[in-house]
Every structure is written in C-alpha cells, then in structure tokens.
Write a protein that holds these residues in place. Structure first.
Motif, PDB file in Angstrom:
ATOM      1  N   ASP A 465       7.073  32.109   1.591  1.00  0.00           N
ATOM      2  CA  ASP A 465       6.137  31.618   2.602  1.00  0.00           C
ATOM      3  C   ASP A 465       6.909  30.984   3.755  1.00  0.00           C
ATOM      4  OD1 ASP A 465       6.158  28.424   1.939  1.00  0.00           O
ATOM      5  OD2 ASP A 465       6.294  29.617   0.105  1.00  0.00           O
ATOM      6  N   ALA A 466       6.209  30.708   4.859  1.00  0.00           N
ATOM      7  CA  ALA A 466       6.854  30.182   6.070  1.00  0.00           C
ATOM      8  C   ALA A 466       7.406  28.772   5.861  1.00  0.00           C
ATOM      9  CB  ALA A 466       5.849  30.183   7.229  1.00  0.00           C
ATOM     10  N   PHE A 467       6.725  27.948   5.067  1.00  0.00           N
ATOM     11  CA  PHE A 467       7.194  26.583   4.846  1.00  0.00           C
ATOM     12  C   PHE A 467       8.503  26.583   4.054  1.00  0.00           C
ATOM     13  CE2 PHE A 467       6.437  22.093   3.237  1.00  0.00           C
ATOM     14  CZ  PHE A 467       6.545  21.516   4.493  1.00  0.00           C
ATOM     15  N   ALA A 468       8.584  27.437   3.043  1.00  0.00           N
ATOM     16  CA  ALA A 468       9.842  27.559   2.290  1.00  0.00           C
ATOM     17  C   ALA A 468      10.947  28.102   3.180  1.00  0.00           C
ATOM     18  CB  ALA A 468       9.630  28.471   1.085  1.00  0.00           C
ATOM     19  N   ASP A 469      10.608  29.047   4.043  1.00  0.00           N
ATOM     20  CA  ASP A 469      11.611  29.639   4.943  1.00  0.00           C
ATOM     21  C   ASP A 469      12.226  28.583   5.858  1.00  0.00           C
ATOM     22  OD1 ASP A 469      12.863  32.105   6.114  1.00  0.00           O
ATOM     23  OD2 ASP A 469      11.817  31.359   7.900  1.00  0.00           O
ATOM     24  N   LYS A 470      11.443  27.586   6.246  1.00  0.00           N
ATOM     25  CA  LYS A 470      11.943  26.508   7.099  1.00  0.00           C
ATOM     26  C   LYS A 470      13.090  25.761   6.437  1.00  0.00           C
ATOM     27  CE  LYS A 470      10.479  21.978   8.876  1.00  0.00           C
ATOM     28  NZ  LYS A 470       9.316  21.078   9.109  1.00  0.00           N
ATOM     29  N   PHE A 471      12.920  25.407   5.172  1.00  0.00           N
ATOM     30  CA  PHE A 471      13.947  24.633   4.479  1.00  0.00           C
ATOM     31  C   PHE A 471      15.105  25.503   3.985  1.00  0.00           C
ATOM     32  CE2 PHE A 471      10.017  22.197   4.219  1.00  0.00           C
ATOM     33  CZ  PHE A 471      10.438  21.000   4.783  1.00  0.00           C
ATOM     34  N   GLU A 472      14.820  26.758   3.753  1.00  0.00           N
ATOM     35  CA  GLU A 472      15.915  27.672   3.433  1.00  0.00           C
ATOM     36  C   GLU A 472      16.870  27.794   4.609  1.00  0.00           C
ATOM     37  OE1 GLU A 472      13.687  31.141   2.203  1.00  0.00           O
ATOM     38  OE2 GLU A 472      14.244  30.819   0.101  1.00  0.00           O
ATOM     39  N   LYS A 473      16.320  27.883   5.809  1.00  0.00           N
ATOM     40  CA  LYS A 473      17.160  27.997   7.004  1.00  0.00           C
ATOM     41  C   LYS A 473      17.849  26.674   7.326  1.00  0.00           C
ATOM     42  CE  LYS A 473      14.590  31.778   9.163  1.00  0.00           C
ATOM     43  NZ  LYS A 473      13.696  32.194  10.276  1.00  0.00           N
ATOM     44  N   LEU A 474      17.164  25.545   7.061  1.00  0.00           N
ATOM     45  CA  LEU A 474      17.756  24.245   7.362  1.00  0.00           C
ATOM     46  C   LEU A 474      18.956  23.938   6.472  1.00  0.00           C
ATOM     47  CD1 LEU A 474      14.766  21.808   8.064  1.00  0.00           C
ATOM     48  CD2 LEU A 474      16.587  22.466   9.642  1.00  0.00           C
ATOM     49  N   PHE A 475      18.807  24.200   5.150  1.00  0.00           N
ATOM     50  CA  PHE A 475      19.941  23.827   4.280  1.00  0.00           C
ATOM     51  C   PHE A 475      20.072  24.629   2.989  1.00  0.00           C
ATOM     52  CE2 PHE A 475      16.480  20.700   3.854  1.00  0.00           C
ATOM     53  CZ  PHE A 475      16.120  20.835   2.520  1.00  0.00           C
ATOM     54  N   TYR A 476      19.010  25.192   2.440  1.00  0.00           N
ATOM     55  CA  TYR A 476      19.158  25.867   1.151  1.00  0.00           C
ATOM     56  C   TYR A 476      20.066  27.095   1.236  1.00  0.00           C
ATOM     57  CZ  TYR A 476      15.505  22.992  -1.014  1.00  0.00           C
ATOM     58  OH  TYR A 476      14.768  21.947  -1.514  1.00  0.00           O
ATOM     59  N   ASN A 477      19.909  27.889   2.311  1.00  0.00           N
ATOM     60  CA  ASN A 477      20.712  29.117   2.420  1.00  0.00           C
ATOM     61  C   ASN A 477      22.195  28.842   2.616  1.00  0.00           C
ATOM     62  OD1 ASN A 477      18.457  30.683   2.083  1.00  0.00           O
ATOM     63  ND2 ASN A 477      18.178  31.131   4.271  1.00  0.00           N
ATOM     64  N   SER A 478      22.542  27.680   3.133  1.00  0.00           N
ATOM     65  CA  SER A 478      23.952  27.343   3.392  1.00  0.00           C
ATOM     66  C   SER A 478      24.413  26.162   2.544  1.00  0.00           C
ATOM     67  CB  SER A 478      24.147  27.021   4.869  1.00  0.00           C
ATOM     68  OG  SER A 478      23.257  26.014   5.301  1.00  0.00           O
ATOM     69  N   PRO A 480      26.250  24.082  -0.315  1.00  0.00           N
ATOM     70  CA  PRO A 480      26.147  22.705   0.208  1.00  0.00           C
ATOM     71  C   PRO A 480      26.384  22.665   1.716  1.00  0.00           C
ATOM     72  CG  PRO A 480      28.225  23.017  -0.946  1.00  0.00           C
ATOM     73  CD  PRO A 480      27.450  24.269  -1.147  1.00  0.00           C
ATOM     74  N   LEU A 481      25.570  21.893   2.405  1.00  0.00           N
ATOM     75  CA  LEU A 481      25.586  21.849   3.858  1.00  0.00           C
ATOM     76  C   LEU A 481      26.730  20.968   4.351  1.00  0.00           C
ATOM     77  CD1 LEU A 481      24.155  22.620   6.513  1.00  0.00           C
ATOM     78  CD2 LEU A 481      22.778  20.544   6.265  1.00  0.00           C
ATOM     79  N   ASP A 482      27.700  21.577   5.002  1.00  0.00           N
ATOM     80  CA  ASP A 482      28.843  20.849   5.562  1.00  0.00           C
ATOM     81  C   ASP A 482      29.506  19.961   4.496  1.00  0.00           C
ATOM     82  OD1 ASP A 482      30.569  20.313   7.674  1.00  0.00           O
ATOM     83  OD2 ASP A 482      29.447  18.540   8.323  1.00  0.00           O
ATOM     84  N   GLY A 483      29.543  20.475   3.270  1.00  0.00           N
ATOM     85  CA  GLY A 483      30.162  19.726   2.166  1.00  0.00           C
ATOM     86  C   GLY A 483      29.263  18.685   1.536  1.00  0.00           C
ATOM     87  N   MET A 484      28.061  18.507   2.063  1.00  0.00           N
ATOM     88  CA  MET A 484      27.136  17.506   1.519  1.00  0.00           C
ATOM     89  C   MET A 484      26.301  18.133   0.401  1.00  0.00           C
ATOM     90  SD  MET A 484      25.886  15.536   5.006  1.00  0.00           S
ATOM     91  CE  MET A 484      25.452  17.066   5.854  1.00  0.00           C
ATOM     92  N   ALA A 561      30.613  17.359  18.122  1.00  0.00           N
ATOM     93  CA  ALA A 561      31.483  17.244  16.950  1.00  0.00           C
ATOM     94  C   ALA A 561      30.783  17.679  15.669  1.00  0.00           C
ATOM     95  CB  ALA A 561      31.974  15.805  16.803  1.00  0.00           C
ATOM     96  N   ARG A 562      29.489  17.994  15.757  1.00  0.00           N
ATOM     97  CA  ARG A 562      28.725  18.411  14.590  1.00  0.00           C
ATOM     98  C   ARG A 562      28.461  19.906  14.629  1.00  0.00           C
ATOM     99  NH1 ARG A 562      25.452  13.651  16.325  1.00  0.00           N
ATOM    100  NH2 ARG A 562      23.923  15.138  17.126  1.00  0.00           N
ATOM    101  N   THR A 563      28.332  20.513  13.458  1.00  0.00           N
ATOM    102  CA  THR A 563      28.006  21.931  13.397  1.00  0.00           C
ATOM    103  C   THR A 563      26.571  22.147  13.855  1.00  0.00           C
ATOM    104  OG1 THR A 563      27.205  21.853  11.123  1.00  0.00           O
ATOM    105  CG2 THR A 563      29.582  22.213  11.434  1.00  0.00           C
ATOM    106  N   ALA A 564      26.256  23.376  14.215  1.00  0.00           N
ATOM    107  CA  ALA A 564      24.906  23.700  14.667  1.00  0.00           C
ATOM    108  C   ALA A 564      23.879  23.441  13.570  1.00  0.00           C
ATOM    109  CB  ALA A 564      24.851  25.158  15.123  1.00  0.00           C
ATOM    110  N   GLN A 565      24.266  23.725  12.308  1.00  0.00           N
ATOM    111  CA  GLN A 565      23.324  23.508  11.205  1.00  0.00           C
ATOM    112  C   GLN A 565      23.043  22.029  11.009  1.00  0.00           C
ATOM    113  OE1 GLN A 565      25.340  25.738   8.072  1.00  0.00           O
ATOM    114  NE2 GLN A 565      23.633  27.192   8.048  1.00  0.00           N
ATOM    115  N   VAL A 566      24.062  21.193  11.152  1.00  0.00           N
ATOM    116  CA  VAL A 566      23.857  19.747  11.028  1.00  0.00           C
ATOM    117  C   VAL A 566      22.980  19.243  12.162  1.00  0.00           C
ATOM    118  CG1 VAL A 566      24.997  17.492  11.074  1.00  0.00           C
ATOM    119  CG2 VAL A 566      25.974  19.347   9.717  1.00  0.00           C
ATOM    120  N   ASN A 567      23.213  19.724  13.374  1.00  0.00           N
ATOM    121  CA  ASN A 567      22.378  19.320  14.511  1.00  0.00           C
ATOM    122  C   ASN A 567      20.921  19.725  14.300  1.00  0.00           C
ATOM    123  OD1 ASN A 567      24.317  18.017  16.096  1.00  0.00           O
ATOM    124  ND2 ASN A 567      25.061  19.961  16.930  1.00  0.00           N
ATOM    125  N   ASN A 568      20.720  20.940  13.775  1.00  0.00           N
ATOM    126  CA  ASN A 568      19.346  21.393  13.507  1.00  0.00           C
ATOM    127  C   ASN A 568      18.673  20.506  12.468  1.00  0.00           C
ATOM    128  OD1 ASN A 568      19.579  23.516  15.316  1.00  0.00           O
ATOM    129  ND2 ASN A 568      20.226  24.984  13.737  1.00  0.00           N
TER     130      ASN A 568
END
Length: 606
Positions: A465-478, A480-484, A561-568
């Motif tokens: 669904d679209a709501f899950a897709d939002k969080f997948e793009k924010l951090f689930y797909n990548s 751990p995000l920037d090592g976090m 100094a931040r990655t695009a994913q962190v900024n998003n």
C-alpha cells in the motif's frame, strides 16, 4: 582520636575474593587420599588486610597548634587462600614506618605461609578444580529410562575464552570436548549428537535411537585444555603429555516400552488433538520421532499398519518407517469432513492364536561313571502375551476434520468487516470481524508440542500500500540508514520478532487463545478474526527512533554534510493513516516444512 595531649589516626580494612567450586571426588595426595573440602566443595582465591596510622602529641606554640608525630606506620598483606579442609594461605606482609619525625624510618617485606596446602592428585592446569562438575545418570544408577539423555555439566563454558590471572600476567584458556560418548555393554558406541544448553556449560548426548534396554551402559566424557599463545589456541601439555580431564559413569537401562509415547513425537500430521484437519491440503501423513524406536517395527511376528477409526468405519493405510530419519510416513485415506477420528498404529500378531507357545529345546550331555553318559533333551515353553484379538496399539490419538477441505476455502467463505482501535493520537490498530461458522484452533495459531511448536498458519503483511511505500522509501529499503539501527533489531531470532520491515506485526488476541483453552465454544471465537493488523505501531516507533538518532547525530551539521536519505527523513512527518486496503497473506504450513494452500485478503480502513 584525641586523649589529653595525645592524638591518633588509624585506618584498617580486610576483604576477600574467593570462588567456591565443586571439585567432586578430588583428593589430596599429601593427606592420605582424603577428599578435599566439604563433600568436594572448596574455596580458592585471595584475601587482604591493611593497617595504617599515626600516633603523636599536640603542643601549642604561641598562637599555633602543632601536631608532632611520634610514629607513622602502614602495613598490608595480600594472601592466596584456600579452604576449608585443609586451610592454607600464602602471601607477603609489607609495610613502612617513621619514628620521631624521621629519625628512624624504613620499610619491610616478609613472606607468610600457614596451614597445609593440598597437593591435588592428577592436578590440572586449573589447580585441580573439576572442570566436569557432574554427569547424569548417576553412578551405578539402575532402571534408567531408555529415553534418558545423558548430560555433562562443566565449571566453565565450553569452547569459550577463560582469562586466568597468573604471576606473569593474564593467560587465556578454553576447554574443548574431546570425547562424549555412550557405550553399550559390548563396547559399541551409541549413535547420537551433542547438544549444548544456551549458556554452553551443559552438554547433552542425544542418541539417534532410544538407549538399548536392560543393558549396562558407560557414559564417558573427556575434555582437554588449550591456551592462547601468539593469538592462536594451542594444546596445553603437562610433562610433555596432553592435559585432559576424564569422567565416566556406569548405569543400567530399564525395559523398552511397547508403545510410542506421545512425548517422543517431534511433530505429527494429522496433529495430535487437532480440531481443524483440512482433508484437501495433503494426503501425506507423517510421524516424526525424536528418538528412534526401531525395535517396534523389526519383529517379524508382528504386522503393523495405520488405522483411521471413524464413527462409521475404519480405514487402513500402509506405512514406511525410516530408521535413518526416525520418521513414519503414510498416505492418509479420504476422510469425511466434520468428523472425529482416532489415529492408531496397530500391530497384529502374525500367529492365529491370541497366545502362542514358543517351544525351546535344550540338549545337554551328562557324564557318568565308567565312561557312560546320558543325553537329555528339555523342552521349555514360553508364552507370548498379546491382546485379546491379537492386536496391539503402538500409538493412538484423536483429531477432528474441518468443515472445509482447505484453509484457502475457509478464508474465502468469510466476509470480513474491519474495525479499528486507537493506540495513540497518531497510530491505530485494525481488526477484522468475521462471523464465521468455524473457529481456528491452537495448532493453527501458535502451534503445539506436536507441531514442533510452529503454527500451521503463517501470516505475512504484503506492505503493498502507499503508506507502507512511504516508510520503505524513507528507511526500510536502505536499512540500516547511514549506519543507524533500530533497538528492536537485537530481538532478531526471538519468538515475537516481527522483522524489519515489520511484515509479521500481526499479533493474535490473547483472549482468543484463552477462550480456546478454557471455553472452546465461546461465540467470540467465531465472531472475531484472531489476528490484528499492527504495522502502523511499528512504522511510527521505527520512524521516531531513526529521526531522533539522525537529529542527534547531525545537530550541528549543515544540510550538505548529510546524505539525501537522511535529509528526507529529517524533513518527513509521520502523517495520518490513510483509508484503504491493507493486504495480508495466509499460508498453510504442514509440519515438516511443506506448504499448502494460501489466501490473500485485506484489512480495510473506511
């Protein structure tokens, strides 16, 4: 402390750091072979004591109060101590003194030793301490259950580093199991495997088959030592020979059962006491034994078959017993729906009579006088006990068939009506009313001891669904995000772990399971679908944790100094859960790993 013109200051202290261990039957070679300690329990470690002080006089010179020390001294002792039975201590007493303002001063150091040190028989690199602290069964134990699992307990974790402080610094050792075997009375090694407890200080010998009945058995465990030198563990030697410790126990097994205990079943299909056996999922039946009972199927006097006893008829099926895997496989006959059956493994005596006389002839030659002899033939009849109709049940349990042939057919018949419950101002949880004509059972939802504790229904959120897709793009797909990472990632592998992303966040109502156990006919079981849709809770918790970690990490950093994913992520908001369908999939899992039918359906937020 003050008294008239005198003053005094003193400090004193004492302490100990002792480890109490069971040395088993270890003895002192220098004490007439007496067992050490109290029933083998003996303490070993260090003790310390210190005293420091000053004694002097107080005088007054004009307007100034003076303290003139007569004696300043300090002393301390550090001792290696062992006890009781025998008590022994060794160490050094050292100190310093200062008399009459420094007229006489100095220091001292004396070696101390008192008591009697125990000289261990067969002393090891660990000072004689028993590394194999216990074995079971106990020494010379009789009538031991043939399903027993011989066990060894160790003082330390096996194959884990052990740091020991010694005179020349810290040394790192580890103990390894060289041998852990069970031997029958002929010296043949019993096939099996070693399984460790979670802490790795307990090892179990799990035999492939049950232990041989009515035999004197030997349980032997041997461990050796390795020391880390130059970054590599090397075998420790004493007097040029490999250092090891060995323990053994003799025990005698009891008789073998003529049945398959339910406790010896790892999983079965049909499942023991199953309420919803779907006749169309598979016709493959399985009984997986934890320990083999080959002797039940080896006797040529008995012909064994599978029976399904229903209210109206009895159906039979042939089977195969695999001695290598301890598995019974058979073809399940066509069964009626909504019926109770008794599953039985029945052995039939191949002889026609219920009690068979087995005649044994013994010939014996008896010598007499004058070179004469007599030949005697003796017949001994042994009665073999069987049931009245010459049938014997090796295993028996009941189960009930479902109204539906498959899980997919059952779910397709349900008209779901979604409700929602508020968890907090941002998060909701979805549930489905189902108003079904058949409830789900415990084996389907959480599994039982006869499904290897695995549920027969595997639920997964599809997150399409679209709501899950939002969080997948924010951090689930990548991730751990920037090592976090998420703190709940430490739960990976645990029973209730929902995954990252949380595709398994479909918990079961605890009240549903309680009703199944205590009120199986309660209408709640047919009205409420047992699984909740709880993914929004994890979306919010994961988003909040990661955005907080990112904000703390880059609090003073410019956007560049931040990655695009962190900024998003930092610029995002959780938002409002949108209306729509949230899809899940249910798959029927047959014990042993095969999958059956599946069904996709939705929780709908209106």
């Amino acid at each position: 402390m003050n008294a008239l013109f005198l003053y005094a200051r003193f400090q004193a202290g004492l302490g100990q750091d002792l480890m109490l261990k069971n040395y088993g039957e270890a003895m002192c070679s220098n004490r007439g072979g007496k067992q050490i300690g109290i029933n083998g329990w003996y303490a070993n470690g260090q003790a310390y004591v210190y005293l420091q002080g000053e004694l002097g006089i107080r005088i007054k010179l004009w307007f100034v109060n003076k303290r003139l020390p007569i004696v300043k001294a300090g002393t301390a002792a550090l001792l290696q101590a062992k006890g009781p039975n025998p008590y022994w201590a060794r160490g050094y007493l050292s100190g310093n003194y200062n008399l009459l303002g420094g007229m006489v001063k100095g220091n001292f150091r004396f070696k101390l030793e008192f008591g009697e040190e125990c000289k261990m028989e067969k002393e090891s690199v660990f000072g004689g301490m028993k590394l194999i602290t216990d074995l079971s069964p106990k020494k010379d134990e009789n009538n031991v259950d043939i399903f027993a699992i011989p066990q060894a307990t160790f003082a330390f974790k096996v194959d884990e580093p052990i740091v020991i402080p010694e005179d020349d610094g810290e040394h790192t050792y580890k103990i390894v199991i060289d041998k852990m075997v069970v031997l029958d009375e002929k010296g043949n090694e019993i096939k099996g495997k070693i399984e460790f407890a979670k802490a790795k200080d307990v090892a179990n010998f799990v035999s492939t088959d049950i232990l041989p009945p009515n035999q004197k058995m030997k349980f032997l465990v041997q461990v050796s030592f390795m020391e880390k030198k130059g970054g590599v563990f090397q075998v420790v030697t004493v007097d040029g020979k490999k250092a090891f410790e060995k323990e053994e126990r003799y025990f005698t097994t009891g008789t073998a059962p003529t049945t398959i205990p339910l406790s010896n079943i790892q999983y079965a299909y049909p499942v023991v006491s199953q309420e919803n056996y779907y006749t169309g999922e598979t016709n493959k039946g399985t009984i997986q034994l934890k320990r083999g009972q080959d002797y039940l199927f080896d006797d040529p006097l008995w012909k064994t078959s599978i029976q399904f006893v229903g209210e109206e008829n009895t159906l039979e099926s042939a089977f195969v017993y695999n001695e290598g895997t301890n598995q019974i496989t058979f073809t399940t006959p066509e069964l009626s729906t909504e019926k109770q059956y008794t599953f039985s493994i029945v052995a039939k005596n191949s002889n026609s009579s219920a009690t068979t006389d087995l005649t044994k002839q013994t010939k014996e030659t008896v010598g007499g006088q004058n070179e004469s002899e007599i030949n005697v033939t003796t017949q001994t009849k042994n009665a073999q006990s069987v049931s009245k109709d010459a049938d014997f049940e090796r295993l028996s349990y009941t189960f009930r068939t479902s109204k539906y042939n498959t899980l997919e057919a059952k779910l397709s018949s349900i008209n779901f009506n979604t409700l929602w419950g508020k968890i907090n101002s941002d998060v909701i949880m979805l549930q489905n009313n189902m108003n079904a004509d058949e409830a789900f059972d415990t084996a389907e939802l959480v599994g039982t001891q006869y499904t290897d504790n695995k549920p027969l229904i595997e639920m997964t959120a599809l997150m399409d669904d679209a709501f899950a897709d939002k969080f997948e793009k924010l951090f689930y797909n990548s991730y751990p995000l920037d090592g976090m990472t998420l703190s709940r990632s430490a739960q990976a592998g645990e029973e209730n772990y929902v995954g990252i992303p949380p595709t398994k966040a479909l918990p079961i109502y605890s009240s549903y399971l309680q009703y199944l156990e205590n009120e199986k006919y309660n209408p709640f079981l047919k009205r409420i679908f047992p699984y909740k849709y709880d993914l929004f809770h994890y979306y919010h918790a994961d988003w909040y944790e990661l955005i907080s970690k990112a904000a703390n990490r880059y609090v003073d950093a410019p956007q560049s100094a931040r990655t695009a994913q962190v900024n998003n992520l930092l610029q995002s908001t959780f938002g409002v859960v949108p209306k729509g369908k949230y899809n899940v999939k249910a798959v029927y899992m047959i014990p042993g790993g095969d999958s059956g039918t599946e069904k996709q359906f939705s929780y709908t937020l209106k």
